[in-house]
Design a protein around this motif. Sequence first.
Motif, mmCIF file in Angstrom:
data_model
loop_
_atom_site.group_PDB
_atom_site.id
_atom_site.type_symbol
_atom_site.label_atom_id
_atom_site.label_comp_id
_atom_site.label_asym_id
_atom_site.label_seq_id
_atom_site.Cartn_x
_atom_site.Cartn_y
_atom_site.Cartn_z
ATOM 1 N N ALA A 128 28.395 89.137 24.541
ATOM 2 C CA ALA A 128 28.598 87.783 24.029
ATOM 3 C C ALA A 128 29.699 87.723 22.979
ATOM 4 C CB ALA A 128 27.283 87.249 23.450
ATOM 5 N N GLU A 129 29.729 88.686 22.084
ATOM 6 C CA GLU A 129 30.718 88.684 21.020
ATOM 7 C C GLU A 129 32.132 88.928 21.549
ATOM 8 O OE1 GLU A 129 30.095 88.605 16.993
ATOM 9 O OE2 GLU A 129 29.458 87.079 18.420
ATOM 10 N N ARG A 132 33.173 85.718 23.172
ATOM 11 C CA ARG A 132 33.381 84.708 22.124
ATOM 12 C C ARG A 132 34.774 84.803 21.519
ATOM 13 N NH1 ARG A 132 29.867 84.853 16.547
ATOM 14 N NH2 ARG A 132 30.855 83.113 15.456
ATOM 15 N N ASP A 139 31.598 77.782 24.625
ATOM 16 C CA ASP A 139 30.368 78.259 24.000
ATOM 17 C C ASP A 139 29.241 78.487 25.010
ATOM 18 O OD1 ASP A 139 29.633 75.635 24.539
ATOM 19 O OD2 ASP A 139 29.034 75.144 22.484
ATOM 20 N N HIS A 142 29.419 82.041 25.981
ATOM 21 C CA HIS A 142 28.878 82.947 24.960
ATOM 22 C C HIS A 142 27.362 83.050 25.125
ATOM 23 C CE1 HIS A 142 32.278 81.019 22.289
ATOM 24 N NE2 HIS A 142 32.757 81.607 23.366
ATOM 25 N N TYR A 279 33.315 91.689 30.756
ATOM 26 C CA TYR A 279 32.634 91.835 29.469
ATOM 27 C C TYR A 279 31.236 92.422 29.636
ATOM 28 C CZ TYR A 279 36.404 88.703 28.103
ATOM 29 O OH TYR A 279 37.647 88.146 27.892
ATOM 30 N N TYR A 298 24.197 82.106 17.448
ATOM 31 C CA TYR A 298 23.564 82.060 18.763
ATOM 32 C C TYR A 298 22.316 81.172 18.775
ATOM 33 C CZ TYR A 298 27.022 85.376 20.162
ATOM 34 O OH TYR A 298 28.233 85.953 20.436
#
Length: 312
Positions: A128-129, A132, A139, A142, A279, A298
């Motif tokens: 997620a990071e 992001r 979003d 993410h 990712y 989050y």
Amino acid sequence: MTILIEQPALESQVEGTNVHADETNELVLDGGFPLPKDGFMAPDINSFGHSFRDYDAESKRQKGVEEFYRLQHINQTYDFVKRMRKEYGKLNKAEMGIWECCELLNELVDESDPDLDEPQIQHLLQSAEAIRKDHPDQDWLHLTALIHDLGKILALPGFGQLPQWAVVGDTFPLGCAFDETNVHHKYFKENPDYKCPAYSTKNGIYREGCGLDNVVMSWGHDEYMYMVAQANGTTLPSAGLFIIRYHSFYPLHREGAYKHFMNEEDVENLKWLNIFNKYDLYSKSKVLVDVEKVKPYYVSLIEKYFPAKLKW
């Protein structure tokens, strides 16, 4: 609620700056997860020193991973999946929020994964990071990265404690021939469906272009989390739900198999899955995210796209 999302670009760009960027040539996310200044760069090797998804590399986990796939390929049948869909479609195992579910995964290690043996919550946050930073305006993506593996709670006692072959690993269609691009394909010969005439052809019980929604996939965390999200009224766009449901479908998005079942919507959503996959796979790292620092961000996304409590 309609959510408009931009079409994925061929080249991603990193926006924003960091006070230490000029000194280190790195961008550091809220959780302390470093990222090269020009965007996410896939590493050459995993945490065991091997190529990613190398199922033949000699490592302390290789034999266990192969045994996992042997059991998965033997036991994942069309009838088994139908039973699991019926049972878990009741959503009567628990009632809790998304972040509570994230914390439940702290002690789970995925036996099918040859690349990493860190707790699952770290993999979720690392993915997620990284997304992001490269895609700051998406979003929903993410949050999709954060929750994509939450269905792995199926391996926990309160959710049936299913064997890992019924929870994790690559997914594949049932009701048609097992494509040879499936990892450790040889073990499908022991699957009862292998010799079923109705399931032995390329199309099997389906027709070309029927849409992946109409194809019965092997049972696991992908399908379960998709069912949970959809049944609880998430406002994630269809691309987010597609990623959740098919992110382990490596024969499709890595090898190009089974594409003859896709419809036009699947083709569009696959573009986002291909972006996400980089990712999901290559952000697996020994560099750990500071969970408490990233939690507020989050949690805000969870509140935007999900109800406070979900039925599981």
